[in-house]
Scaffold this motif. Structure first.
Motif, PDB file in Angstrom:
ATOM      1  N   LYS A   2      45.935  30.183  37.076  1.00 31.66           N
ATOM      2  CA  LYS A   2      44.660  30.750  36.462  1.00 31.66           C
ATOM      3  C   LYS A   2      43.421  30.581  37.635  1.00 31.66           C
ATOM      4  N   SER A   3      42.756  31.526  37.472  1.00 29.76           N
ATOM      5  CA  SER A   3      41.561  31.624  38.470  1.00 29.76           C
ATOM      6  C   SER A   3      40.247  30.951  37.862  1.00 29.76           C
ATOM      7  N   SER A  15      38.108  35.160  33.909  1.00 27.37           N
ATOM      8  CA  SER A  15      39.148  34.609  34.688  1.00 27.37           C
ATOM      9  C   SER A  15      40.355  35.380  34.456  1.00 27.37           C
ATOM     10  N   LYS A  16      41.323  35.300  35.587  1.00 30.34           N
ATOM     11  CA  LYS A  16      42.544  35.987  35.459  1.00 30.34           C
ATOM     12  C   LYS A  16      43.686  34.936  35.431  1.00 30.34           C
ATOM     13  N   THR A  17      44.881  35.305  34.854  1.00 28.94           N
ATOM     14  CA  THR A  17      45.829  34.334  34.844  1.00 28.94           C
ATOM     15  C   THR A  17      47.275  35.175  34.660  1.00 28.94           C
ATOM     16  N   SER A  20      50.623  37.747  38.844  1.00 31.15           N
ATOM     17  CA  SER A  20      49.915  38.842  39.421  1.00 31.15           C
ATOM     18  C   SER A  20      48.443  38.931  38.963  1.00 31.15           C
ATOM     19  N   ASN A  21      48.189  37.904  38.200  1.00 32.58           N
ATOM     20  CA  ASN A  21      46.771  37.916  37.566  1.00 32.58           C
ATOM     21  C   ASN A  21      46.500  38.932  36.704  1.00 32.58           C
ATOM     22  N   SER A  22      47.678  39.355  35.761  1.00 31.87           N
ATOM     23  CA  SER A  22      47.646  40.507  34.950  1.00 31.87           C
ATOM     24  C   SER A  22      46.703  40.303  33.679  1.00 31.87           C
ATOM     25  N   LEU A  24      43.465  39.046  31.612  1.00 34.44           N
ATOM     26  CA  LEU A  24      42.008  38.716  31.750  1.00 34.44           C
ATOM     27  C   LEU A  24      41.418  38.035  30.792  1.00 34.44           C
ATOM     28  N   SER A  57      45.963  46.743  37.274  1.00 34.45           N
ATOM     29  CA  SER A  57      46.409  45.457  37.430  1.00 34.45           C
ATOM     30  C   SER A  57      46.361  44.440  36.259  1.00 34.45           C
ATOM     31  N   ILE A  58      45.627  44.929  35.494  1.00 31.99           N
ATOM     32  CA  ILE A  58      45.164  44.092  34.167  1.00 31.99           C
ATOM     33  C   ILE A  58      46.186  44.818  33.045  1.00 31.99           C
TER      34      ILE A  58
END
Length: 95
Positions: A2-3, A15-17, A20-22, A24, A57-58
């Motif tokens: 997690k960012s 934040s992204k988690t 591949s941070n897919s 949001l 990417s999300i």
């Protein structure tokens, strides 16, 4: 992984988690107002959703709220939401 949450405009934290941070995470960030929607929050949310629409990417969006409440609804003391124009109502009968 997690960012760290980042401020997005005035009223949101993002934040992204996930792989591949897919994923949001979007958090309404007006806890002192129980995350009530005002014009700014509404426009910020529309803006982030339009930005995400362009990001392949999300894959998932999670909408949450900071503090104890997700949202208490509209902030009636701080809102100028445009009301629907009566002339555009399709249910009007002209008989």
């Amino acid at each position: 992984m997690k960012s760290q949450p980042q401020q997005y405009k005035e009223t949101l934290l993002i934040s992204k988690t996930g792989k591949s941070n897919s994923i949001l995470l979007i958090a309404l960030n007006r806890p002192s107002k129980k995350n009530a929607f005002n014009d700014t929050l509404y426009l910020d949310l529309i803006s982030i959703l339009k930005d995400v629409e362009k990001d392949d990417s999300i894959h998932v969006i999670v909408l949450t709220g900071m503090g104890t409440y997700f949202s208490s609804g509209a902030d009636l003391g701080d809102t100028n939401f445009e009301q629907a124009d009566d002339d555009d109502d399709d249910d009007d009968d002209d008989d």
